[in-house]
Write an enzyme that holds these catalytic residues in place. Structure first.
Site, PDB file in Angstrom:
ATOM      1  N   GLY A 182       0.829  -1.209   0.000  1.00  0.00           N
ATOM      2  CA  GLY A 182       0.000   0.000   0.000  1.00  0.00           C
ATOM      3  C   GLY A 182       0.859   1.252   0.000  1.00  0.00           C
TER       4      GLY A 182
ATOM      5  N   ASP B  39      -3.834 -12.353   3.306  1.00  0.00           N
ATOM      6  CA  ASP B  39      -4.791 -11.434   3.922  1.00  0.00           C
ATOM      7  C   ASP B  39      -4.587 -11.487   5.435  1.00  0.00           C
ATOM      8  OD1 ASP B  39      -7.146 -10.226   4.932  1.00  0.00           O
ATOM      9  OD2 ASP B  39      -8.233 -10.771   3.105  1.00  0.00           O
TER      10      ASP B  39
ATOM     11  N   THR C 223     -10.925  -6.554   8.557  1.00  0.00           N
ATOM     12  CA  THR C 223      -9.481  -6.355   8.366  1.00  0.00           C
ATOM     13  C   THR C 223      -8.865  -5.723   9.611  1.00  0.00           C
ATOM     14  OG1 THR C 223      -9.809  -6.091   5.999  1.00  0.00           O
ATOM     15  CG2 THR C 223      -7.736  -5.242   6.892  1.00  0.00           C
TER      16      THR C 223
ATOM     17  N   ASN D  79      -4.671 -11.216  14.759  1.00  0.00           N
ATOM     18  CA  ASN D  79      -3.659 -12.130  14.198  1.00  0.00           C
ATOM     19  C   ASN D  79      -2.238 -11.602  14.416  1.00  0.00           C
ATOM     20  OD1 ASN D  79      -5.422 -14.133  13.360  1.00  0.00           O
ATOM     21  ND2 ASN D  79      -5.852 -13.113  11.412  1.00  0.00           N
TER      22      ASN D  79
ATOM     23  N   TYR E 218     -14.425   1.995   9.503  1.00  0.00           N
ATOM     24  CA  TYR E 218     -13.003   2.324   9.630  1.00  0.00           C
ATOM     25  C   TYR E 218     -12.702   2.912  11.019  1.00  0.00           C
ATOM     26  CZ  TYR E 218      -8.464   4.305   8.168  1.00  0.00           C
ATOM     27  OH  TYR E 218      -7.133   4.631   8.048  1.00  0.00           O
TER      28      TYR E 218
ATOM     29  N   LYS F 225     -10.682   0.883  13.779  1.00  0.00           N
ATOM     30  CA  LYS F 225      -9.378   1.340  14.261  1.00  0.00           C
ATOM     31  C   LYS F 225      -9.399   1.576  15.771  1.00  0.00           C
ATOM     32  CE  LYS F 225      -6.838   1.648  10.456  1.00  0.00           C
ATOM     33  NZ  LYS F 225      -5.515   1.027  10.302  1.00  0.00           N
TER      34      LYS F 225
ATOM     35  N   THR G 272      -2.072  11.874   5.051  1.00  0.00           N
ATOM     36  CA  THR G 272      -0.706  11.740   4.522  1.00  0.00           C
ATOM     37  C   THR G 272      -0.791  11.609   3.002  1.00  0.00           C
ATOM     38  OG1 THR G 272      -0.081  10.655   6.586  1.00  0.00           O
ATOM     39  CG2 THR G 272       1.411  10.357   4.738  1.00  0.00           C
TER      40      THR G 272
END
Ligand code: UDP
Length: 314
Positions: free
Chosen positions: A11, A58, A92, A99, A145, A149, A175
């Protein structure tokens, strides 16, 4: 050799970080990415190094690799990308951090979580200091998101309190720079690409909302200082951002002036829960990370970014 895992390594931020890490021959760098928003072209330089490896996987799936440090950057980060499949975004964040924390716990590695200024939501406290708890809508289109987070952060601190896992948490403000996807829908990539193509610049709402924009090299420097901080009991969270604050109209004017574009402005509806203002307070980073502060002002960073995005113009 130090074995370093960078999730989301293909990314925008991950690839810039990998490129910096492989420069040190004492590092062995493993970039992991499922290429959902990451792009292999971002890793072309890294792949020329012997101390670099790419794994297509993933973070939602368990993995077992012996590592000393983990940078957990994996997650779609631009609003259109993370809202395209919101349940995937939350998974995710949550499964990914579990994980990676499990991996850190198993190998006594240090796990750095890439959190975000989005944990502050649409903030009532300005500029945003780390001990501000935020104002996030749990049910809106940004929640996948923002809440993903936020729970990632709480899992880091819980693993630390319950199992003694070594953690670091950074909160990244807007950013930009090299390796951004020109089509990712964020404001800087949109405005530059639109200006270079002679298309109208899309201002969402009236353009009075503010953001503070940090060039990616400044962020990478802050990330490395935080990871390699020798104190065992300094976990963060630490804001990493550029405290310069601009409205989207000011940004549009700058991009038009710097590209010499004849593009006009066009006004579009403001997306739901779009934060009204945002500015990084970086006092903690300055104090704790040996005087870290951004060195690249918006004009200089925009020049570099315009050069980078030119390659995508036919
Ligand atoms: N924005 C805009 N035009 C665009 C894309 C974004 O005016 O083409 C605005 C958006 O509404 C937000 C700000 O720019 O207020 C920053 O958006 P971005 O998606 O880059 O990041 P985030 O909202 O996550 O800070």
């Amino acid at each position: 050799m130090k074995r370093i895992l960078v999730t989301g390594g293909a990314g925008f931020v991950g690839a810039n970080l990998c490129e910096r890490l492989v420069e040190d021959p004492n590092n062995y760098v493993i970039a992991l990415d499922n290429l959902f928003t990451g792009r292999l072209r971002n890793l072309e330089k890294c792949r020329k190094h012997d101390n670099f490896e790419f794994i297509r996987a993933d973070v939602q799936e368990k993995i077992d690799i012996h590592v000393d440090q983990i940078y957990n950057a994996a997650c779609p980060a631009s609003p259109p990308a993370y809202q395209a499949s919101p349940t995937n975004t939350t998974k995710t964040c949550v499964l990914g951090v579990i994980n990676m924390l499990e991996l850190a716990k198993r190998y006594d590695a240090t796990m750095m979580q890439f959190s975000t200024s989005e944990v502050y939501g649409d903030p009532e406290v300005h500029p945003q200091v780390e001990n501000y708890r935020g104002s996030v809508n749990p049910d809106g289109i940004r929640s996948c998101y923002d809440e993903g987070k936020r729970v990632s952060e709480s899992l880091c601190f819980d693993y630390n309190r319950e199992f003694g896992t070594k953690i670091k948490v950074i909160r990244i403000f807007n950013t930009y720079g090299r390796y951004m996807d020109p089509n990712d829908g964020r404001v800087i990539s949109n405005f530059i690409m639109q200006a270079l193509r002679g298309e109208d610049l899309t201002i969402y709402g009236d353009g009075s909302q503010t953001r503070s924009f940090q060039y990616v090299d400044d962020l990478v420097e802050g990330i490395i200082r935080m990871m390699n901080d020798s104190r065992d009991d300094f976990y963060g969270p630490v804001n990493l951002g550029n405290p310069g604050e601009f409205t989207m109209l000011e940004l549009a004017e700058k991009v038009l002036a710097m590209t010499g574009s004849k593009s006009k402005l066009t006004y579009c509806p403001l997306p739901g829960d779009d934060p009204t203002r945002r500015r990084a307070s970086i006092e903690v980073a300055k104090k704790e990370l040996h005087g870290w502060e951004p060195k690249i002002a918006l004009d200089e960073g925009l020049e570099k970014s315009i050069e980078y995005f030119r390659q995508y113009i036919e």
